[in-house]
Design an enzyme around this catalytic site. Structure first.
Site, PDB file in Angstrom:
ATOM      1  N   GLU A 120       0.646  -1.376   0.032  1.00 23.48           N
ATOM      2  CA  GLU A 120       0.014  -0.043   0.032  1.00 23.48           C
ATOM      3  C   GLU A 120       0.859   1.231   0.073  1.00 23.48           C
ATOM      4  O   GLU A 120       0.617   1.979  -0.671  1.00 23.48           O
ATOM      5  CB  GLU A 120      -1.020  -0.074   1.147  1.00 23.48           C
ATOM      6  CG  GLU A 120      -1.760  -1.175   1.255  1.00 23.48           C
ATOM      7  CD  GLU A 120      -3.225  -0.962   1.822  1.00 23.48           C
ATOM      8  OE1 GLU A 120      -4.188  -0.367   1.020  1.00 23.48           O
ATOM      9  OE2 GLU A 120      -3.468  -1.090   3.083  1.00 23.48           O
ATOM     10  N   GLU A 140      -4.661  -8.822   3.079  1.00 23.50           N
ATOM     11  CA  GLU A 140      -5.825  -8.451   3.885  1.00 23.50           C
ATOM     12  C   GLU A 140      -7.144  -9.424   3.757  1.00 23.50           C
ATOM     13  O   GLU A 140      -7.440  -9.795   4.832  1.00 23.50           O
ATOM     14  CB  GLU A 140      -6.339  -7.362   3.527  1.00 23.50           C
ATOM     15  CG  GLU A 140      -5.290  -6.025   4.176  1.00 23.50           C
ATOM     16  CD  GLU A 140      -3.982  -5.614   3.190  1.00 23.50           C
ATOM     17  OE1 GLU A 140      -3.486  -4.842   3.584  1.00 23.50           O
ATOM     18  OE2 GLU A 140      -3.887  -6.284   2.133  1.00 23.50           O
TER      19      GLU A 140
END
Length: 266
Positions: A120, A140
């Protein structure tokens, strides 16, 4: 700036090198690391002698994502970091380049794992170099979590949507060659040389006119979601003032005189 216990700062000429430094945890994000990153981005923008930033990790890893225990405060050294987050609840998003875009070009030098929160943060950088054994991925969903660092918005704008969705929905790891093939990173180099290559690229950036570099970067991001007509108009607004600078005149003189230009951000 001095950094923190999990984020070291050093200068390489006109380049500020920020190193995620928590190798015992594969540089998982801690509160101390986020505070150091936040301050590093601001320091780079505030110092006109800094023309580029390189972000890397210590100990053969880039970043294994968020350390949830550390973020919750368990085992944290230095309550002053907790106070910083209380004072600015948006600090961690700025640190991860979700809510902040540095003026200066940011070059990522990746070795080893760059996953979850690491991938990210990577999406907030401008140029990306990785060692051949580096790994990427957004894990995730495998943990029942959501990649809330910006990936469901940014990733599809940086790589083809089919690849973005596969990465987001499968949570599988990607090798450096595969990441390069889909456009997530730009360079794959021998293991252990990513930082050296990133510094070479930074030096190429540093040799260019700093006002021009910053204006070009700003224009690319500003126009990314505009129509072509609106984007071209915005480009003129950004670009024309650069031609009136002393740096532009110096660049022209240096070219005519066959010498290296000396830019003064004027």
């Amino acid at each position: 700036m001095d950094g923190t216990e999990h984020l070291t700062v050093r200068r390489e000429g006109a380049t500020l090198v920020l190193t995620l430094s928590r190798p015992e945890a594969r540089n998982a994000l801690s509160l101390a690391m986020l505070v150091g990153l936040h301050d590093g981005w601001l320091a780079a923008d505030a110092d006109d002698s800094v023309r580029s930033v390189v972000l890397t990790g210590a100990g053969g890893a880039f970043c294994a994502g968020m350390d949830l225990k550390a973020l919750a405060g368990d085992g944290m050294a230095g309550e002053e970091h907790r106070d910083r987050l209380k004072a600015d609840p948006d600090l961690h998003w700025k640190a991860m380049l979700r809510h902040h875009r540095p003026r200066k070009p940011v070059i990522a030098a990746v070795e080893g794992p760059c996953v979850a929160g690491g991938t990210e943060i990577l999406q907030g950088t401008d140029i990306r170099v990785a060692g051949a054994s580096a790994t990427f991925g957004l894990f995730e969903v495998r943990r029942g979590l959501f990649p809330i660092g910006g990936s469901t918005v940014r990733l599809q704008r940086q790589i083809p949507r089919t690849h973005a969705l596969e990465m987001l929905l499968t949570g599988r790891p990607y090798s450096a060659p595969e990441a390069a093939a889909i456009g997530l990173i730009g360079h794959v180099v021998p293991d252990g040389t990513a930082l050296a290559r990133a510094l070479e690229i930074a030096e190429q950036v540093n040799s260019c006119g700093p006002l021009a570099v910053e204006a070009v970067k700003a224009s690319v991001y500003e126009t990314a979601d505009m129509t072509e007509t609106d984007g071209l108009a915005a480009e003129l607004r950004r670009g024309w003032p650069v031609f009136a600078t002393a740096d532009a005149k110096e660049g022209a003189r240096a070219f005519a005189e066959k010498r290296a230009p000396v830019y003064k951000r004027a």
